[in-house]
Design a protein around this motif. Sequence first.
Motif, PDB file in Angstrom:
ATOM      1  N   UNK A  72      50.215  19.986  34.560  1.00  0.00           N
ATOM      2  CA  UNK A  72      49.946  20.500  35.896  1.00  0.00           C
ATOM      3  C   UNK A  72      49.826  22.000  35.771  1.00  0.00           C
TER       4      UNK A  72
ATOM      5  N   UNK B 201      50.468  25.544  36.884  1.00  0.00           N
ATOM      6  CA  UNK B 201      51.456  26.188  37.762  1.00  0.00           C
ATOM      7  C   UNK B 201      50.750  26.890  38.917  1.00  0.00           C
TER       8      UNK B 201
ATOM      9  N   UNK C  25      49.854  24.708  42.041  1.00  0.00           N
ATOM     10  CA  UNK C  25      50.914  24.023  42.790  1.00  0.00           C
ATOM     11  C   UNK C  25      51.166  24.710  44.113  1.00  0.00           C
TER      12      UNK C  25
ATOM     13  N   UNK D 124      53.262  26.606  46.558  1.00  0.00           N
ATOM     14  CA  UNK D 124      54.491  27.377  46.355  1.00  0.00           C
ATOM     15  C   UNK D 124      55.514  27.009  47.413  1.00  0.00           C
ATOM     16  N   UNK D 125      56.771  26.899  47.013  1.00  0.00           N
ATOM     17  CA  UNK D 125      57.784  26.598  48.025  1.00  0.00           C
ATOM     18  C   UNK D 125      58.857  27.683  48.009  1.00  0.00           C
ATOM     19  N   UNK D 126      58.437  28.907  47.600  1.00  0.00           N
ATOM     20  CA  UNK D 126      59.438  29.984  47.608  1.00  0.00           C
ATOM     21  C   UNK D 126      59.844  30.292  49.032  1.00  0.00           C
TER      22      UNK D 126
END
Lengths: 182, 385
Positions: free
Chosen positions: A172, A174, A177, A179-181
Amino acid sequence: MAVRLLGVAAVLAVVAMYCRYTARRLDRLHVRKDVAAVALDGQLRLRCEAVLELARELRGGIGDELRALAEATSQVSGLDHDREVAENALSVALTRLAGTRPTVFLSPSAAAVAVHDDALRAAIARRFYNDTVRDALVVRDRMAVRWLRLAGHAAHPAYFEIHDEELPTPAISVATRPSIES
Amino acid sequence: MPLRIGLVSPYPWDVPGGVVAHIGDLAEELLARGHHVQAIAPVDDDDAPLPHYVTRAGRSVPIPYNGSVSRLLIGPVSQTRLRRWLHDGRFDVLHLHSPETFSLSLLAMMNARGPMVATFHASAPRSRILLLLQNPLQLYLERLSGRIAVSSAARKTIVDHLGGDAFVVPNGVHVGRYARAAPIPGLPRPGGTLGFVGRVDEPRKGLRVLFDALPVLRKEFPDLQVLVAGPGSIDAVPPGVTVLGRVSDADKARMLASVDVFVAPNTGGESFGIVLLEAMAAGAPIVASRLDAFAQVLQDGRLGELVDVGNPASLAAGCAALLRSAERREALREAGRVAVMRYDWSVVAGEILRVYETAIAASTGVVEEDPVEIDTAALESTIGL
């Protein structure tokens, strides 16, 4: 005499309570095993269908082989030894496919993604099912349970053992993806 | 279809630790995917700020367990709060963490019915307390739809001590956060820098072994420096060692991105080795003790140098081999960056969701409170609190 009778009555009451409690526990364990068996059966069916779909897009002998194995597997029902042999052959063939043509899974088509997903789910369902079998057997194998036949007419649970294929997971990126920050 | 998921933490939310961090990361990843997630945990400080999805179950009680002190919780107040949380949550699936400990997770396992899975985080070669508890625990373990182990070492502990099996889903790491970290200005430097992460006063983290290896390393690398990140206090800090104390995750990532070699000299008690994954994600070449869990993450040495446990000479030799060869370090960086993607939360959370869906398929109904309440006072006196 009366004391002795009372003593016998007390022992009988304890035995009766143990029997009732254990029979209920066994009943619960058998129901749990049956539900897990339905889940495993369903997941193996899905894996089989996914393999048929993938076999259609694969060229060469491996496609034909997978199709033949999947068709044979779809003919077997129940979770008995015949099913184990058929599903195991399918697992082994998938492992070989992953070994000889890893790109099938590393840059996968929709069908290959489905095979990967259903194979993983089948492996989880198998682990869960075997746990329910084991929990039921622990209680069933007690001497008192066997002598008093507390398991009733419930079929003797059997483990379902097949090879779990390890299919490569596509890398995958990076960057792509979500982001879930916080 | 979004799931309603309940997570139970055995350890206090406001005390930093691996399991709590894991639960928090998992909750956020699941929330980001659109699921409904609630967590319940002991909280020691009444004023501690909590994420919106965490419910307080009460304060924890310290109990010695598995060689260190665990802050666990059990009691009538927490049971009442737990049962209300179960009732209000209407969960499709309940996910307990370390239910083999005397904790909120065990209490939840005793108080709930329906689709339930549990993650076993610990790996103990031989745990007397677990063997002793095998029979009473079995009654409640039967309620689980399935079990997850975080490594094959943790799975082996389950098989040996509790019987039954577990599906291995490794711990997750936010690879992107570490991969994007910028090195600390001035690093890397020509003399070489080693990095260490972990409690400095916890012997099993092995900082002592690293200190004992330094004099040997200094002969070949006189300007070698060591960065140490982690809470705790030590009296004697050797020259060339900088103790940073407790650092934020962001600073830990920057530290890992700055060092030439990341050192994990742990002597035991590790069931997984999340810190190795963080180092790999940040691109740090690794030297680690040959513990089962570490050897597995490092694929028997393919992804890092494995050295003898508790042996300063072996540790020094491993570090020196990497400090000498820039090519070897680069090769390890590259291999680590590829391998660590398997542990990214995007992959791991997907596997845990499949476990949830399987558990739901393999159970009937939804999660609800068991009609029988546990006599927590009797339970406490049984375990000698």
